[in-house]
Design a protein around this motif. Structure first.
Motif, PDB file in Angstrom:
ATOM      1  N   ASN A 365       0.859  -1.175   0.000  1.00 23.43           N
ATOM      2  CA  ASN A 365       0.000   0.000   0.000  1.00 23.43           C
ATOM      3  C   ASN A 365       0.900   1.231   0.000  1.00 23.43           C
ATOM      4  OD1 ASN A 365      -2.367  -1.355  -0.043  1.00 23.43           O
ATOM      5  ND2 ASN A 365      -2.930  -0.954   2.085  1.00 23.43           N
ATOM      6  N   TYR A 366       0.322   2.349  -0.370  1.00 27.69           N
ATOM      7  CA  TYR A 366       1.136   3.565  -0.463  1.00 27.69           C
ATOM      8  C   TYR A 366       0.421   4.677   0.270  1.00 27.69           C
ATOM      9  CZ  TYR A 366       3.232   0.748  -4.103  1.00 27.69           C
ATOM     10  OH  TYR A 366       3.828  -0.266  -4.773  1.00 27.69           O
ATOM     11  N   GLN A 367       1.107   5.255   1.265  1.00 24.79           N
ATOM     12  CA  GLN A 367       0.491   6.367   1.976  1.00 24.79           C
ATOM     13  C   GLN A 367       1.096   7.684   1.495  1.00 24.79           C
ATOM     14  OE1 GLN A 367       0.939   6.578   6.279  1.00 24.79           O
ATOM     15  NE2 GLN A 367      -1.126   7.456   6.413  1.00 24.79           N
ATOM     16  N   PRO A 368       0.259   8.558   0.967  1.00 24.52           N
ATOM     17  CA  PRO A 368       0.758   9.830   0.431  1.00 24.52           C
ATOM     18  C   PRO A 368       1.511  10.644   1.484  1.00 24.52           C
ATOM     19  CG  PRO A 368      -1.499   9.466  -0.240  1.00 24.52           C
ATOM     20  CD  PRO A 368      -1.184   8.400   0.750  1.00 24.52           C
ATOM     21  N   ILE A 369       2.554  11.329   1.024  1.00 21.67           N
ATOM     22  CA  ILE A 369       3.289  12.274   1.863  1.00 21.67           C
ATOM     23  C   ILE A 369       3.106  13.642   1.196  1.00 21.67           C
ATOM     24  CG2 ILE A 369       5.568  12.956   2.731  1.00 21.67           C
ATOM     25  CD1 ILE A 369       6.337   9.958   2.606  1.00 21.67           C
ATOM     26  N   SER A 374       2.960  23.510  -0.228  1.00 22.98           N
ATOM     27  CA  SER A 374       2.127  23.593  -1.430  1.00 22.98           C
ATOM     28  C   SER A 374       0.864  22.751  -1.324  1.00 22.98           C
ATOM     29  CB  SER A 374       2.935  23.123  -2.645  1.00 22.98           C
ATOM     30  OG  SER A 374       3.258  21.749  -2.464  1.00 22.98           O
ATOM     31  N   GLY A 375       0.838  21.805  -0.363  1.00 17.23           N
ATOM     32  CA  GLY A 375      -0.296  20.901  -0.232  1.00 17.23           C
ATOM     33  C   GLY A 375      -0.272  19.801  -1.283  1.00 17.23           C
ATOM     34  N   LYS A 376       0.835  19.698  -2.038  1.00 18.65           N
ATOM     35  CA  LYS A 376       0.920  18.724  -3.121  1.00 18.65           C
ATOM     36  C   LYS A 376       1.498  17.393  -2.623  1.00 18.65           C
ATOM     37  CE  LYS A 376       2.114  18.692  -7.882  1.00 18.65           C
ATOM     38  NZ  LYS A 376       3.274  18.163  -8.473  1.00 18.65           N
ATOM     39  N   ILE A 572       2.936  23.221  10.574  1.00 19.30           N
ATOM     40  CA  ILE A 572       3.280  24.195   9.528  1.00 19.30           C
ATOM     41  C   ILE A 572       3.925  25.415  10.181  1.00 19.30           C
ATOM     42  CG2 ILE A 572       2.321  25.835   7.831  1.00 19.30           C
ATOM     43  CD1 ILE A 572       0.287  23.689   7.054  1.00 19.30           C
ATOM     44  N   ALA A 573       3.306  25.857  11.286  1.00 21.25           N
ATOM     45  CA  ALA A 573       3.849  27.011  12.004  1.00 21.25           C
ATOM     46  C   ALA A 573       5.253  26.737  12.520  1.00 21.25           C
ATOM     47  CB  ALA A 573       2.925  27.373  13.166  1.00 21.25           C
ATOM     48  N   ALA A 574       5.523  25.487  12.849  1.00 20.55           N
ATOM     49  CA  ALA A 574       6.854  25.130  13.370  1.00 20.55           C
ATOM     50  C   ALA A 574       7.858  24.971  12.232  1.00 20.55           C
ATOM     51  CB  ALA A 574       6.768  23.841  14.188  1.00 20.55           C
ATOM     52  N   GLY A 575       7.401  25.085  11.000  1.00 24.50           N
ATOM     53  CA  GLY A 575       8.321  25.020   9.859  1.00 24.50           C
ATOM     54  C   GLY A 575       8.513  23.632   9.280  1.00 24.50           C
ATOM     55  N   CYS A 576       7.634  22.699   9.642  1.00 21.35           N
ATOM     56  CA  CYS A 576       7.773  21.314   9.156  1.00 21.35           C
ATOM     57  C   CYS A 576       7.570  21.276   7.631  1.00 21.35           C
ATOM     58  CB  CYS A 576       6.746  20.441   9.857  1.00 21.35           C
ATOM     59  SG  CYS A 576       6.960  18.706   9.489  1.00 21.35           S
ATOM     60  N   ASP A 577       8.360  20.443   6.931  1.00 17.53           N
ATOM     61  CA  ASP A 577       8.333  20.437   5.471  1.00 17.53           C
ATOM     62  C   ASP A 577       7.226  19.551   4.892  1.00 17.53           C
ATOM     63  OD1 ASP A 577      11.004  21.892   5.036  1.00 17.53           O
ATOM     64  OD2 ASP A 577      11.483  20.284   6.459  1.00 17.53           O
ATOM     65  N   PHE A 578       7.108  18.323   5.420  1.00 14.32           N
ATOM     66  CA  PHE A 578       6.146  17.377   4.854  1.00 14.32           C
ATOM     67  C   PHE A 578       5.275  16.761   5.947  1.00 14.32           C
ATOM     68  CE2 PHE A 578       9.889  17.408   2.128  1.00 14.32           C
ATOM     69  CZ  PHE A 578       9.343  17.547   0.861  1.00 14.32           C
ATOM     70  N   GLY A 579       4.113  16.288   5.545  1.00 17.47           N
ATOM     71  CA  GLY A 579       3.224  15.630   6.500  1.00 17.47           C
ATOM     72  C   GLY A 579       2.664  14.343   5.924  1.00 17.47           C
TER      73      GLY A 579
END
Ligand code: C2E
Ligand code: MG
Ligand code: MG
Length: 609
Positions: A365-369, A374-376, A572-579
């Motif tokens: 399975n593949y979980q999107p990152i 950008s929300g992409k 996001i406020a903490a500057g994290c790049d990806f979720g």
């Protein structure tokens, strides 16, 4: 006047002896000749001579007594074996040789048998003149008069002391451990069978304690095997003195011991004894010039509660010991039926795992990152699932550890790599040419020669996929224990453009210097931190600190397990790049991921338009 001679005639292969006696008559002209057949007499003479020679030269001791048991004659071997001279023993009775080690009943039964059957045979322990004991195999026969009264007793014996001792030695070697002198596994089986029978008779409890020293190897490695041996001897001594005389202490081999506690009334007695044993073993060991500390884990199985045969009892105790070890050092643990279930379940899993790849029961399975700026979606993590034909879908946490223990992770890892490669190739060709798939790598794969990871670059080249299409996820603990092989392999992967992510960051040692040394590209903050973040709390401070630190080192941060909008905003406020997390998407099938990405593309196109 007289002439006598003997001669011998052979007829039809039989020999006949004759005596011819010639006497001259007084007229000196004639004589009388008497011919006598003396074959029988000759044979008797020969037999007597033979018997006498056997008696004299035999290696077996022989003695002849009268009907009252008074010794009339003995042969030289008797004198040699008993050390008594003929003169010293004649006129005595056999009691002169008595060892004092046989009961009155023994002698009474022996004479009863001689009186009724005329014969006795058996082993008897006697004493030589110098006091030394010896074991003889003795036969006593009776010689009767014509009127059937006892005339003589004839005793013949062989000294079997040496062979008895050899037998004893062989028995000892087969049943005892030479280092500690404790019973070994074979002997333990005997004792267990006896104890089981005893607790059955008395309706009491028997406990089998399987004991394994914690990290005994360290003692051997640091102080040497001779000191290791000394320690084992001392452990054996402490164990023996920690239990009652009626209990059995055995050594199974290595640093494994078994204590059998028999005839217990209460299970709580076992607790007390097990604690005492642990306490006694944990005391410091003085071994020559060295001192050592060691502890042990004990697994306990009870008869008749847990199992009713020796092998099964041992197995149960072993499972309990395994559980004790898993919980740390210096503890004991009782066997439970759940443990049994877990073990059977595990055994079943191992069996079906072996053919699961062939039977195509795995899926990725593949979980999107998601790029939080950008929300992409420009990455996805490959997560394996096992679609078990009868047990349903099994998650990786339940079978990856087993594949690691059994080495099955290698063929499985190859399949994961090949499948992820195909998937990323398809996405890059059709939807997003910069897309990346992150693949979890087990430390076992990195350390193993059979992982096939050396061929990755070649496989990617053949598939015409750039190295940048893949990211490997490894856990931070791996790097800390890693050897040269692992480090070289990671470097080689970096060289072909495969990026590196440090998974589950914050759950292990979290060493900054390792992060730098490894030249890691991403750091994945573990979902444990993300789950708890709230305005102004410690978990958020931790995340912020990790992000700042990572950025300073040129490392991008992926937050795992984002489930709520507020978690996302704080990160996001903490500057994290990806979720990554259920807020964006759960792990998807290959088709679902492609659909999602295509849909996202269309939306973007529409926005652009
Ligand atoms: P991981 O690498 O940390 O993977 C993330 C785990 O978190 C996945 O569990 C994923 O389904 C789960 N997860 C994702 N989003 C959320 C969320 O929002 N909330 C919560 N509570 N959980 C979320 P999964 O798939 O059960 O995988 C568990 C672990 O198994 C993985 O942890 C990874 O260490 C290992 N694993 C998975 N696939 C593979 C593989 O192909 N190879 C190897 N060697 N290990 C794998
Ligand atoms: Mg992962
Ligand atoms: Mg993780």
């Amino acid at each position: 006047q007289n002439l006598t001679w003997e001669f011998c005639v052979t007829r039809e292969e039989q020999q006949y002896n004759y005596e011819m006696r010639c006497t001259a008559l007084s007229n000196e002209m004639s004589f009388v000749a008497i011919l006598r057949d003396i074959t029988k007499r000759k044979n008797n003479e020969e037999a007597t001579q033979l018997a006498a020679s056997v008696y004299r030269n035999s290696s077996e001791g022989m003695a002849i007594t009268d009907a009252t048991g008074t010794i009339l004659d003995v042969n030289p071997a008797f004198c040699r074996l008993t050390q008594y001279s003929r003169d010293e023993i004649l006129g005595q009775s056999f009691t002169k040789l008595s060892s004092g080690n046989h009961s009155k009943t023994f002698y009474r039964e022996m004479w009863e048998q001689i009186t009724t059957t005329g014969r006795w045979q058996g082993e008897i322990e006697n004493r030589r003149k110098n006091g030394e004991l010896f074991i003889e195999l003795l036969t006593i026969d009776t010689v009767y008069n014509e009127d059937q009264r006892v005339h003589r007793y004839v005793g013949i014996f062989t000294d079997v002391t040496a062979s008895k001792e050899a037998e004893k030695l062989i028995w000892k070697q087969a049943n005892f451990d030479p280092l500690t002198n404790l019973p070994n596994r074979a002997m333990l089986k005997n004792s267990t069978a006896k104890e089981i029978a005893r607790s059955e008779r008395r309706n009491s409890i028997m406990a089998m304690l399987l004991l394994d020293l914690d990290h005994f190897k360290d003692v051997n490695d640091s102080l040497g095997h001779a000191v290791g041996d000394e320690l084992l001897i001392e452990v054996a001594r402490r164990l023996t003195s920690a239990v009652r005389k009626v209990d059995t202490v055995a050594r199974l081999g290595g640093d494994e011991f078994v204590v059998l506690l028999s005839d217990l009334n209460e299970i709580s007695d076992v607790n007390v004894i097990a604690s005492n044993i642990l306490e006694s073993l944990a005391r410091v060991y003085h071994l020559g010039d060295n001192t050592a500390h060691i502890t042990a884990c004990i697994g306990i199985a009870l008869y008749p509660n847990d199992k009713d045969c020796i092998e099964d009892l041992l197995k149960s105790a072993d499972q309990a010991m395994y559980t004790a070890k898993a919980r740390g050092r210096n503890r004991y643990y009782f066997f439970t039926p759940e443990m049994q279930f877990a073990v059977t379940f595990r055994a079943d899993l191992i069996k079906s795992l072996r053919c699961a790849i062939e039977n195509e029961q795995f899926i990725l399975n593949y979980q999107p990152i998601v790029d939080l700026n950008s929300g992409k979606i420009n990455k996805a993590e490959a997560l394996i699932r096992w679609q078990h034909p009868s047990k349903g879908t099994i998650g990786p946490d339940d079978f990856i550890p087993i594949t690691e223990e059994t080495g099955l992770i290698n063929p499985l890892g190859k399949w994961i790599f090949a499948t992820a490669l195909e998937q990323v190739k398809l996405i890059r060709q059709t939807i997003n040419s910069n897309f990346q798939i992150t693949v979890n790598i087990s430390p076992v794969q990195l350390a193993s020669k059979d992982s096939g990871m050396e061929n990755w670059s070649e496989q990617m080249l053949r598939a015409n996929v750039n190295g940048s299409a893949l990211v490997t996820e490894i856990t931070e603990n791996l790097i800390i224990d890693s050897g040269k092989r692992t480090q070289n392999l990671l470097l080689a992967l970096k060289k072909i453009g495969i990026q590196l992510a440090l998974d589950d960051f914050g759950t292990g040692y979290s060493s900054l210097s390792y992060l730098q040394e490894l030249d890691s590209d991403y750091l994945k903050i573990d979902q444990k931190f993300v789950k708890n973040i709230e305005h102004g709390n410690e978990a958020l401070t931790m995340c912020e600190a990790i992000i700042v630190m990572a950025h300073r080192l040129g490392i991008k941060v992926i937050a795992e397990g984002i489930e709520t909008e507020s978690q996302k905003q704080l990160l996001i406020a903490a500057g994290c790049d990806f979720g990554q997390g259920y807020l964006f998407s759960p792990p998807l099938s290959s088709g679902q991921l492609i659909d999602l990405l295509a849909e996202e593309n269309t939306k973007l196109d529409q926005q652009m338009a």
